[in-house]
Design a protein around this motif. Structure first.
Motif, short mmCIF file in Angstrom:
data_model
loop_
_atom_site.label_atom_id
_atom_site.label_comp_id
_atom_site.label_asym_id
_atom_site.label_seq_id
_atom_site.Cartn_x
_atom_site.Cartn_y
_atom_site.Cartn_z
N ASN A 185 31.10 -54.85 -34.12
CA ASN A 185 30.48 -55.17 -32.85
C ASN A 185 31.36 -56.17 -32.12
O ASN A 185 31.38 -57.36 -32.43
CB ASN A 185 29.09 -55.78 -33.09
CG ASN A 185 28.37 -56.12 -31.80
OD1 ASN A 185 28.91 -55.91 -30.71
ND2 ASN A 185 27.17 -56.65 -31.92
N GLU A 186 32.12 -55.68 -31.14
CA GLU A 186 33.04 -56.59 -30.43
C GLU A 186 32.43 -57.02 -29.11
O GLU A 186 32.93 -56.73 -28.04
CB GLU A 186 34.38 -55.87 -30.20
CG GLU A 186 35.12 -55.64 -31.51
CD GLU A 186 36.23 -54.62 -31.39
OE1 GLU A 186 36.24 -53.85 -30.41
OE2 GLU A 186 37.08 -54.60 -32.29
N GLY A 246 28.55 -57.06 -27.32
CA GLY A 246 27.76 -55.92 -26.89
C GLY A 246 26.78 -55.57 -27.99
O GLY A 246 26.25 -56.46 -28.66
N ARG A 297 30.91 -46.69 -24.57
CA ARG A 297 31.81 -47.64 -25.24
C ARG A 297 32.28 -48.75 -24.30
O ARG A 297 32.39 -49.90 -24.72
CB ARG A 297 33.04 -46.92 -25.79
CG ARG A 297 32.77 -46.02 -26.99
CD ARG A 297 32.59 -46.81 -28.27
NE ARG A 297 32.64 -45.94 -29.44
CZ ARG A 297 31.69 -45.88 -30.37
NH1 ARG A 297 30.62 -46.64 -30.27
NH2 ARG A 297 31.81 -45.07 -31.40
N THR A 298 32.55 -48.42 -23.04
CA THR A 298 33.13 -49.43 -22.16
C THR A 298 32.07 -50.16 -21.35
O THR A 298 31.87 -51.36 -21.51
CB THR A 298 34.19 -48.80 -21.23
OG1 THR A 298 33.60 -47.71 -20.53
CG2 THR A 298 35.37 -48.29 -22.02
N GLN A 299 31.31 -49.43 -20.53
CA GLN A 299 30.35 -50.11 -19.68
C GLN A 299 29.17 -50.71 -20.46
O GLN A 299 28.77 -51.83 -20.23
CB GLN A 299 29.82 -49.18 -18.62
CG GLN A 299 30.07 -49.72 -17.22
CD GLN A 299 30.18 -48.59 -16.24
OE1 GLN A 299 31.13 -47.80 -16.33
NE2 GLN A 299 29.22 -48.47 -15.36
N TYR A 300 28.62 -49.91 -21.37
CA TYR A 300 27.47 -50.39 -22.14
C TYR A 300 27.89 -51.20 -23.36
O TYR A 300 27.05 -51.70 -24.09
CB TYR A 300 26.58 -49.23 -22.56
CG TYR A 300 25.78 -48.63 -21.43
CD1 TYR A 300 24.49 -49.07 -21.17
CD2 TYR A 300 26.32 -47.63 -20.62
CE1 TYR A 300 23.74 -48.52 -20.13
CE2 TYR A 300 25.58 -47.08 -19.58
CZ TYR A 300 24.30 -47.54 -19.34
OH TYR A 300 23.56 -46.99 -18.33
N ARG A 301 29.17 -51.27 -23.63
CA ARG A 301 29.71 -51.99 -24.78
C ARG A 301 28.96 -51.64 -26.07
O ARG A 301 28.51 -52.49 -26.82
CB ARG A 301 29.67 -53.50 -24.52
CG ARG A 301 30.55 -53.91 -23.33
CD ARG A 301 30.49 -55.40 -23.10
NE ARG A 301 29.12 -55.84 -22.86
CZ ARG A 301 28.61 -57.00 -23.27
NH1 ARG A 301 29.36 -57.84 -23.94
NH2 ARG A 301 27.37 -57.31 -23.01
N HIS A 306 28.83 -50.17 -29.75
CA HIS A 306 29.75 -49.98 -30.87
C HIS A 306 29.07 -49.28 -32.05
O HIS A 306 29.58 -49.29 -33.16
CB HIS A 306 30.33 -51.32 -31.32
CG HIS A 306 30.94 -52.09 -30.20
ND1 HIS A 306 32.12 -51.72 -29.60
CD2 HIS A 306 30.49 -53.17 -29.50
CE1 HIS A 306 32.39 -52.56 -28.61
NE2 HIS A 306 31.42 -53.44 -28.52
N TYR A 336 37.24 -42.55 -28.75
CA TYR A 336 35.94 -43.21 -28.59
C TYR A 336 34.95 -42.88 -29.71
O TYR A 336 34.08 -43.66 -30.03
CB TYR A 336 35.29 -42.80 -27.25
CG TYR A 336 36.07 -43.24 -26.04
CD1 TYR A 336 36.27 -44.59 -25.77
CD2 TYR A 336 36.62 -42.30 -25.16
CE1 TYR A 336 37.00 -45.00 -24.66
CE2 TYR A 336 37.34 -42.70 -24.05
CZ TYR A 336 37.53 -44.05 -23.81
OH TYR A 336 38.24 -44.45 -22.72
#
Lengths: 241, 416
Positions: free
Chosen positions: B29-30, B32, B129-133, B135, B157
């Motif tokens: 979890n980076e 998010g 993966r990007t906007q909602y972060r 993982h 992804y």
């Protein structure tokens, strides 16, 4: 001789220390075990005796206190006696016994520990959070074993940005993550105000649950084996069943 | 929020995909929400006995292909709906947050073209993966005939990807899924296996399909025997480096003169999974498990069947047999074998020890000696009789010798 403890590890280790020379000893924290004709003694925690027992046992197996901690969390009524027999064997053999599966005491302890850790694994999946009006997540549960605080690291790692409460309604306590710290607190009853969307998401989940099933292949026995009925009461997918 | 009607249709269109596993990824979890759970995690179980681990859903059920067995094929008279990437992402996040699911299993009908569809799938996982972060675990279905670049982007992804080979032979695929060819399914699998190897070798940063690839085939819709299916499975593991091969016993949801009217037995599917386990965890080869043109026996599990064909190798002495041989004893699984290895370092094991260790002896006793003692049946015919279905009561009688309840034991070890 029957040794009664107050359920804590300190009290158990004190009793273990006292009972060790006794030979035929029985340690329990459950009053029900009282049997006529047996001598009984109530053991209050004695820091010094407990520490001596702990040091001695650790010198034989550096992992034995982790085993003990899990054993004492078990919901089985004879948990203290299982721990007693296991640690007694350790003290006799003076070397790690955890792999001596041919010994009944080891098999019993292994299975008891496995039931505790298996329930932790199960609950990683079976916990159901509700979103409250403040955005915090709340999950009631009544596990067989005393494990709510052991569930926290798992959920904290994945839901870092959400405060949550895991409420053991049977033991009336809660493991809390406030967004920064985690702690354990007594909790009788929680008054929860749900978020505006919560009901809508629960209904979608119920719809999903019904739709993903293949009715032509019903296997209820298998289903109940994997997910015993006692876990269902806190799961929204069973609300409408 | 997606409406219940579309959720229902898009779920029902996805539910025959049997893969449910969420294992194999240790994604962190980076910042998010979400992370991988290497062992996998089941969140619920449906009345059909299957686990719910991932939110299994289609982006769309509007298909230009006409695969005979598929309820969403072009000719089918069903309501056509689709969801937007936003709707799927939101649903995933809100289900995940409530701990309903371990992640997303996203698939789709081929709506306009393979590239167009694959592009929408990639856009959805990228959004997550990007906007909602997010993982958590993502299993993405590959669309045959999509461009290599899209496949590569998807793999950057997703935790796992799968191309379903659908049917166990090229001939059946031609007959029942004429718009999919063997190449259109195997080429992307090879591409991903190749690129994952390069990724590893160059020790690049980030993740590339940490949970690898899987596939699935329908059993019982076409005439291939189990022996052929087990060989195909073995070659998929060896040559494609797949993590899992799933079997789905045929359920007739569509009527077509080319398809059988009756469902394939679930027992057959179960036997194939047992054979699959023997390939992956017990050191068996496909050739040992079944002759190419035969089915697996239904009245015996494949390990028992193998053992009965190889009685000259038994009984083995549990105090001396190496791990590989213990694993070949019917009734002894991975965990029992390990326990035996550990326990025999301290003491000579007799049958009473094995029973105490919860080693299931119902089948094993015919194939082992413990401290020189043998408690099995006299000859092969008797063993076969006792092992085949319908003799349960008699076995339970004999086992009470050790004072342990047989059903409790098999429940504990989970061995079937």
């Amino acid at each position: 001789m029957i040794y009664f403890t107050d359920g804590t590890a300190e009290s158990f280790l004190t009793a273990f220390w006292l009972a060790f020379k006794d030979g035929e000893s029985y340690i329990t924290s459950t009053q029900k075990q009282l049997s006529l004709g047996q001598k009984t003694v109530f053991v209050a925690a004695d820091g010094e005796k407990a520490e001596r027992a702990r040091k001695r046992l650790l010198s034989f197996d550096k992992n034995c206190m982790d085993d003990l901690s899990l054993l004492l969390r078990s919901g089985q009524e004879n948990r203290e006696q299982i721990a007693n027999r296991y640690l007694h064997l350790l003290a006799e053999k003076k070397e790690p016994v955890s792999k001596m599966f041919a010994e009944e005491a080891v098999t019993e302890a292994t299975e008891c520990i496995r039931r505790v850790t298996f329930e932790i694994h199960r609950l990683h999946g079976f916990v159901r959070f509700m979103e409250t009006a403040s955005g915090a997540l709340y999950s009631p549960l009544s596990p067989d074993n005393d494990v709510v605080d052991l569930l926290v690291p798992h959920f904290r790692a994945r839901l870092t940005e959400y405060p949550f409460v895991l409420h053991d309604v049977k033991r009336k306590k809660a493991a809390v993550y406030d967004g920064k710290n985690t702690f354990l607190a007594p909790l009788e009853q929680a008054n929860i105000i749900l978020s505006a969307d919560e009901k809508g998401w629960q209904e979608l989940w119920q719809r999903y649950y019904k739709s993903v099933n293949i009715p032509e292949r019903e296997r209820l026995k298998q289903m109940r084996g994997y997910m015993p009925v006692r876990y269902w009461k806190f799961m929204p997918e069973f609300d409408s069943f | 929020m997606i409406d219940e009607m579309r959720l229902k249709i898009l779920t029902e269109g996805a539910k025959y995909d049997v893969s449910c596993s969420s294992s194999g990824s240790k994604r962190k979890n980076e910042g998010g929400m979400g992370n991988g759970y290497a062992a996998g995690c089941c969140h619920s179980f449906t009345p059909d006995g299957r686990c719910i681990s991932l939110l299994k859903i289609l982006m769309s059920n509007n298909c230009i292909y006409n695969c005979k067995y598929c309820p969403n094929r072009l000719d089918a008279d069903v309501r056509r709906v689709s969801a937007t990437p936003e709707e799927i992402a939101q649903l995933t996040i809100d289900f995940y947050k409530r701990n309903y699911i371990e992640g997303l299993f996203l698939s789709s009908a081929v709506e306009k073209s393979p590239n167009d569809t694959m592009e929408r799938l990639v856009r959805t996982v990228k959004l997550l993966r990007t906007q909602y972060r997010f993982h958590g675990y993502i299993h993405l279905k590959g669309i045959p005939r999509a461009d290599e670049a899209l496949i590569r982007e998807a793999a950057s992804y997703a935790d796992r990807m799968s191309y379903n080979i659908e049917l166990p032979s090229e001939a059946s695929l031609k007959l029942l899924a004429p718009q999919k060819s063997k190449e259109s399914l195997l080429l992307p699998m090879k591409q991903l296996a190749r690129e994952k190897a390069v990724f590893r070798e160059e020790k690049r940063k980030g993740l590339f399909l940490p949970a690898g690839q899987t596939t699935q085939m329908i059993v019982g819709a076409s005439p291939e025997p189990d022996g052929q299916i087990v060989r195909l499975t073995q070659s998929l593991y060896r040559n494609m480096g797949l993590k899992r091969v799933y079997y789905s016993s045929y359920v007739p949801v569509v009527h077509d003169s080319l398809l059988p009217d009756l469902p394939a037995g679930q027992l057959r599917e179960h036997r194939l999974y047992q054979a699959d386990w023997l390939l992956r965890f017990y050191g068996f080869t496909a050739e040992e498990i079944a002759p190419e043109n035969e089915n697996l026996p239904l009245d015996l599990d494949p390990k028992c069947a193998w053992a009965l064909r190889n009685m000259h190798l038994f009984p083995v002495e549990v105090n001396r047999a190496p791990l590989e041989m213990l694993l070949r004893v019917p009734g002894i699984g991975g965990r029992s074998a390990q326990k035996i290895l550990e326990a025999r370092r301290y003491t000579k094991l007799g049958f009473e020890h094995l029973a105490r260790m919860r080693v299931v002896l119902k089948r094993a006793r015919h194939f082992i000696t413990a401290n020189g003692k043998f408690y099995g049946a006299e000859n092969e015919t008797a063993v076969r009789g006792l092992l085949t279905a319908g003799e349960k009561n008699e076995n339970a009688e004999q086992l009470s010798l050790f004072g342990t309840s047989e059903t409790a034991l098999s429940a504990l070890t989970g061995e079937l």
